[in-house]
Every structure is written in structure tokens, then in C-alpha cells.
Design a protein around this motif. Sequence first.
Motif, PDB file in Angstrom:
ATOM      1  N   TRP A  19      -2.020  10.125   0.797  1.00 32.78           N
ATOM      2  CA  TRP A  19      -2.833   9.134   1.491  1.00 32.78           C
ATOM      3  C   TRP A  19      -4.288   9.575   1.470  1.00 32.78           C
ATOM      4  N   ILE A  20      -5.180   8.662   1.162  1.00 34.10           N
ATOM      5  CA  ILE A  20      -6.610   8.925   1.261  1.00 34.10           C
ATOM      6  C   ILE A  20      -7.097   8.287   2.559  1.00 34.10           C
ATOM      7  N   THR A  52      -7.362   4.458   7.021  1.00 34.02           N
ATOM      8  CA  THR A  52      -6.618   4.824   5.826  1.00 34.02           C
ATOM      9  C   THR A  52      -7.017   3.867   4.712  1.00 34.02           C
ATOM     10  N   ALA A  53      -7.184   4.399   3.524  1.00 34.51           N
ATOM     11  CA  ALA A  53      -7.575   3.571   2.383  1.00 34.51           C
ATOM     12  C   ALA A  53      -6.553   2.466   2.165  1.00 34.51           C
ATOM     13  N   THR A  92       0.820  -1.213   0.000  1.00 33.24           N
ATOM     14  CA  THR A  92       0.000   0.000   0.000  1.00 33.24           C
ATOM     15  C   THR A  92       0.856   1.265   0.000  1.00 33.24           C
ATOM     16  N   THR A 128       0.937   6.784  -6.787  1.00 37.20           N
ATOM     17  CA  THR A 128      -0.197   7.599  -7.212  1.00 37.20           C
ATOM     18  C   THR A 128       0.030   9.068  -6.887  1.00 37.20           C
ATOM     19  N   VAL A 141       0.528   4.218  -2.731  1.00 35.21           N
ATOM     20  CA  VAL A 141       0.273   5.614  -2.366  1.00 35.21           C
ATOM     21  C   VAL A 141       1.372   6.520  -2.914  1.00 35.21           C
ATOM     22  N   GLU A 198      -8.353   7.432  -6.493  1.00 34.40           N
ATOM     23  CA  GLU A 198      -7.475   8.261  -7.328  1.00 34.40           C
ATOM     24  C   GLU A 198      -8.015   8.338  -8.754  1.00 34.40           C
ATOM     25  N   SER A 224      -4.957  -0.433  -0.578  1.00 35.65           N
ATOM     26  CA  SER A 224      -4.434  -0.228  -1.933  1.00 35.65           C
ATOM     27  C   SER A 224      -5.530  -0.093  -2.979  1.00 35.65           C
ATOM     28  N   GLN A 277      -7.406   3.140  -2.565  1.00 38.62           N
ATOM     29  CA  GLN A 277      -6.545   4.246  -2.998  1.00 38.62           C
ATOM     30  C   GLN A 277      -6.562   4.375  -4.521  1.00 38.62           C
ATOM     31  N   LEU A 301      -8.684  13.363   0.636  1.00 39.86           N
ATOM     32  CA  LEU A 301      -7.323  13.416   0.111  1.00 39.86           C
ATOM     33  C   LEU A 301      -6.750  14.724   0.604  1.00 39.86           C
TER      34      LEU A 301
END
Length: 156
Positions: A100-101, A111-112, A48, A55, A52, A121, A114, A117, A88
Motif C-alpha cells: 500500500w502506498i 491511502t493511494a 484498489t 502490484t 495493490v 509504482e 488505484s 498506486q 511505500l
Amino acid sequence: MALDHISALAGPMGEDAELRPARVEDLAFQGDHLRRQAHALWAAVEDTQVVVARTAQRRAEMADEEASVESAELTVRLPGGKTVTARLAPAGAADRHPGWITWKNETTTGTADSIEQLELEATLHTLATLLGPHLYDAEDDCDPTPPDSPHFATFR
């Protein structure tokens, strides 16, 4: 292969013209399914933190060339009133490493992972692509949708 199929559907259809809308709808659904499956595979084979970082890096690279999401907060509500909010944080935010989302509901914050995320995104990128052209004034020197833009295609 998909782009060839789109090109063929955009051209003269002859006797099959009445089938075009259904074929285009199927192609759009298949493309969305392909993206989700590719994200699921990427999430399964990559940590993850790497997802992150990648992205966030991609978002930063695109920010120099096209509209991008700087920060976002989206709340989803169920009919019964329960909500979950995804956020975000902008670069430099003190609460989280940039990119990080995070999400929060009535009782939990997290936390989101993978796949979340990657999918969030992609959704944010779509929103930036759709809304970005509205940032340009008529007298701006640059064209918000250049002819070779992969984001907008014009079919006549």
C-alpha cells in the motif's frame, strides 16, 4: 508496433536523419501517455485492493530478477511551502499491508487510490531500474544490464 517504430528510428535514416530527435521525442511522449491511459483504465475496472495486491506481487516477483524498490518515501513541496509525502512501506511494516502506498500532507493522511498506486509504482520501478546498476561492484559475477534487458537499450 511501438518497438518496430523504435527499431526503425534507431536504424539508418537517410535524408530524414535531422527529423530523428523530434520523432523520438514524440514517440517517448506517446509511450508515456499510453502507460498513463492503460493505468487509468485498469484503475477504473479493478478494485484498489486487487491493484495493490497485484502490484505488490509483481514487485516481489521482480525482486528475484532485478533491482526493485523495497521501501520509499518521497516528499513533494510547492513553492509556498505546502508538502505531501508518499510512502511505500517495506514488507512486514506494522503500519500497513505491504504494497500500500500512503500519503500525508499537513492536515490529512490517506491511502493511494488505484491510479495513484499504479502511477507511483511505475515511477518507483523506473527509479529502481535506473539506480539498480549502481549496486553492482566491478567484480560481481552478474551483469546488471544483460544484452536482452528490456530496461536498457543501447543505440549507436
